[in-house]
Design an enzyme around this catalytic site. Sequence first.
Site, PDB file in Angstrom:
ATOM      1  N   CYS A   1       0.116   9.020  -1.209  1.00 41.85           N
ATOM      2  CA  CYS A   1      -1.111   9.729  -1.609  1.00 41.85           C
ATOM      3  C   CYS A   1      -1.966  10.073  -0.394  1.00 41.85           C
ATOM      4  O   CYS A   1      -3.207   9.994  -0.432  1.00 41.85           O
ATOM      5  CB  CYS A   1      -1.938   8.922  -2.610  1.00 41.85           C
ATOM      6  SG  CYS A   1      -1.103   8.642  -4.146  1.00 41.85           S
TER       7      CYS A   1
ATOM      8  N   HIS B   1      -7.051   8.792   1.588  1.00 43.76           N
ATOM      9  CA  HIS B   1      -6.208   8.786   0.378  1.00 43.76           C
ATOM     10  C   HIS B   1      -6.691   9.952  -0.488  1.00 43.76           C
ATOM     11  O   HIS B   1      -7.877  10.291  -0.468  1.00 43.76           O
ATOM     12  CB  HIS B   1      -6.439   7.448  -0.325  1.00 43.76           C
ATOM     13  CG  HIS B   1      -5.586   7.184  -1.519  1.00 43.76           C
ATOM     14  ND1 HIS B   1      -5.824   7.758  -2.746  1.00 43.76           N
ATOM     15  CD2 HIS B   1      -4.516   6.388  -1.686  1.00 43.76           C
ATOM     16  CE1 HIS B   1      -4.935   7.312  -3.620  1.00 43.76           C
ATOM     17  NE2 HIS B   1      -4.117   6.488  -3.004  1.00 43.76           N
TER      18      HIS B   1
ATOM     19  N   ASP C   1     -14.505   3.939   1.045  1.00 47.15           N
ATOM     20  CA  ASP C   1     -13.327   3.614   0.244  1.00 47.15           C
ATOM     21  C   ASP C   1     -12.758   2.322   0.821  1.00 47.15           C
ATOM     22  O   ASP C   1     -12.117   2.321   1.866  1.00 47.15           O
ATOM     23  CB  ASP C   1     -12.315   4.769   0.353  1.00 47.15           C
ATOM     24  CG  ASP C   1     -10.973   4.424  -0.298  1.00 47.15           C
ATOM     25  OD1 ASP C   1     -10.808   3.268  -0.749  1.00 47.15           O
ATOM     26  OD2 ASP C   1     -10.100   5.294  -0.341  1.00 47.15           O
TER      27      ASP C   1
ATOM     28  N   GLN D   1      -8.384  -0.803   0.644  1.00 46.15           N
ATOM     29  CA  GLN D   1      -7.421  -1.609   1.419  1.00 46.15           C
ATOM     30  C   GLN D   1      -8.089  -2.649   2.301  1.00 46.15           C
ATOM     31  O   GLN D   1      -7.422  -3.251   3.145  1.00 46.15           O
ATOM     32  CB  GLN D   1      -6.540  -0.687   2.278  1.00 46.15           C
ATOM     33  CG  GLN D   1      -5.684   0.275   1.482  1.00 46.15           C
ATOM     34  CD  GLN D   1      -4.712  -0.407   0.528  1.00 46.15           C
ATOM     35  OE1 GLN D   1      -4.450  -1.610   0.615  1.00 46.15           O
ATOM     36  NE2 GLN D   1      -4.163   0.357  -0.400  1.00 46.15           N
TER      37      GLN D   1
ATOM     38  N   LYS E   1      -5.589  -4.910  -5.887  1.00 52.70           N
ATOM     39  CA  LYS E   1      -5.012  -4.893  -4.540  1.00 52.70           C
ATOM     40  C   LYS E   1      -5.446  -6.170  -3.806  1.00 52.70           C
ATOM     41  O   LYS E   1      -5.034  -7.253  -4.189  1.00 52.70           O
ATOM     42  CB  LYS E   1      -5.429  -3.618  -3.816  1.00 52.70           C
ATOM     43  CG  LYS E   1      -4.867  -2.344  -4.472  1.00 52.70           C
ATOM     44  CD  LYS E   1      -5.294  -1.110  -3.702  1.00 52.70           C
ATOM     45  CE  LYS E   1      -4.982   0.171  -4.424  1.00 52.70           C
ATOM     46  NZ  LYS E   1      -3.608   0.641  -4.227  1.00 52.70           N
TER      47      LYS E   1
HETATM   48  C1  LIG Z   1      -7.231   3.829   0.704  1.00 52.77           C
HETATM   49  C2  LIG Z   1      -7.021   3.961  -0.772  1.00 52.77           C
HETATM   50  N1  LIG Z   1      -7.952   4.574  -1.519  1.00 52.77           N
HETATM   51  C3  LIG Z   1      -7.828   4.700  -2.838  1.00 52.77           C
HETATM   52  C4  LIG Z   1      -6.726   4.217  -3.509  1.00 52.77           C
HETATM   53  C5  LIG Z   1      -6.628   4.380  -4.979  1.00 52.77           C
HETATM   54  O1  LIG Z   1      -6.603   3.126  -5.604  1.00 52.77           O
HETATM   55  P1  LIG Z   1      -6.341   3.039  -7.169  1.00 52.77           P
HETATM   56  O2  LIG Z   1      -4.980   3.619  -7.398  1.00 52.77           O
HETATM   57  O3  LIG Z   1      -6.408   1.590  -7.488  1.00 52.77           O
HETATM   58  O4  LIG Z   1      -7.404   3.847  -7.808  1.00 52.77           O
HETATM   59  C6  LIG Z   1      -5.718   3.588  -2.773  1.00 52.77           C
HETATM   60  C7  LIG Z   1      -4.489   3.127  -3.433  1.00 52.77           C
HETATM   61  O5  LIG Z   1      -3.481   2.880  -2.840  1.00 52.77           O
HETATM   62  C8  LIG Z   1      -5.879   3.447  -1.380  1.00 52.77           C
HETATM   63  O6  LIG Z   1      -4.941   2.862  -0.646  1.00 52.77           O
END
Ligand SMILES: Cc1ncc(COP(=O)(O)O)c(C=O)c1O
Length: 396
Positions: free
Chosen positions: A354, A112, A188, A191, A214
């Site tokens: 993203c 992401h 990270d 998910q 999430k």
């Molecule tokens: C794999 C991953 N990393 C980071 C993020 C960023 O999350 P946030 O928008 O809550 O900061 C997301 C959001 O969809 C994500 O799917």
Amino acid sequence: MRIPEDVRKDIPLTQEVIYFDNTATSLTPIPVVKAMDEYYLKYRANVHRGVHKLSQMATHKYEESRKTVADFIGAKFEEIVFTKNTSESLNLVALGLEWKKGDRIVTTPYEHHSDLLPWQRVARKYGAKLEIIEGDDEGNLDLSDAEKKIKGAKLVAVQHVSNALGVIHEVEEIGKMAKEEGAIFVVDAAQSVGHMEVDVRKIHADFLAFSGHKGPLGPTGIGVLYINEEMFDIFEPPLIGGGTIEDVDLCCYKLTAPPERYEAGTPNIGGAIGLAAGIKYIEKIGLDKIEKQEHELVKRTTEGLTELEIPWYGPRNLKKHAGVVSFNVPPLHPHDVAAILDEHNIMVRSGHHCALPVMKRLGINGTVRASFHVYNSIEEVETFLGVMEELVKSLR
Ligand SMILES: Cc1ncc(COP(=O)(O)O)c(C=O)c1O
């Protein structure tokens, strides 16, 4: 608890729409709303800043929430720092470590943007070198290439689950490789937390980031940064000020111990309390049941899409496929497909998610993405597949 019936009763919105956009954010169960209501209506005060009883109560609940988070991911109390979201947590890691020219950062092609841009900036600013582990178009990483690239690396940053392809990465194996090389391992987990077991020790994480809104079924505006206690000496808090100190003179300051050292200013108190309520709710259901339900939903969705000859992305091996199914209906634009589904009260996300490098690699401008949580039902998937069938027929 009956899955998904009893969970659906606790989430009124499930009676109104088919919500398949859980990767973006999840729906909120009543107990989570109630826990936050209670804070705002019954003991609304700041934390760590008052001797009066409302502040004492707020502090107690806030710190109790930290303990709930810590226990949930196998961390120690002081290793949990509340942030705004995953993006903030990952940025803090990049900003708080010391960098020098030639430092090597290893990541994957599927990250992401929030787990890519902070490392790109470090590379640009300090002359660090960004290296990408090889992988295939389904999102599977080449672990022998990972082993090669991780040799001599300073930091390895890997997503647990891809929000674009749904692939579950081998974080435990990669974490082990990083540890053997003395590299800092950043995960990270945006998910994965709340959808499957995540144990920071088991996966050898030094830093792990996730969002409350999430998987954990909490509110927006609250996130977590897990910091392995071994990092405390080398990880400078990027933000300092109120709450982060032990002593201050006009010339200088002495930082206090973690976790307060890393939480400058008034935190999102109601958010932390809501997040803990979400985690307790998840624990009541059981992560094994959540995983099982999501697996069933993915199995039926991918099976149905295959029958309709709709191309879908991510691993064919469904054991490696979390509750996220990305697909396309050529020649339609993903947004048009999402708009048609919306007309049928089905909420999905469309676009690049993203993860532009993933889209560019696949040669597409985006995907339609159906993503699940435990409250989604097979009946909902059947309704969705019915709409898709009509759509495909209209195009042929
Ligand atoms: C794999 C991953 N990393 C980071 C993020 C960023 O999350 P946030 O928008 O809550 O900061 C997301 C959001 O969809 C994500 O799917």
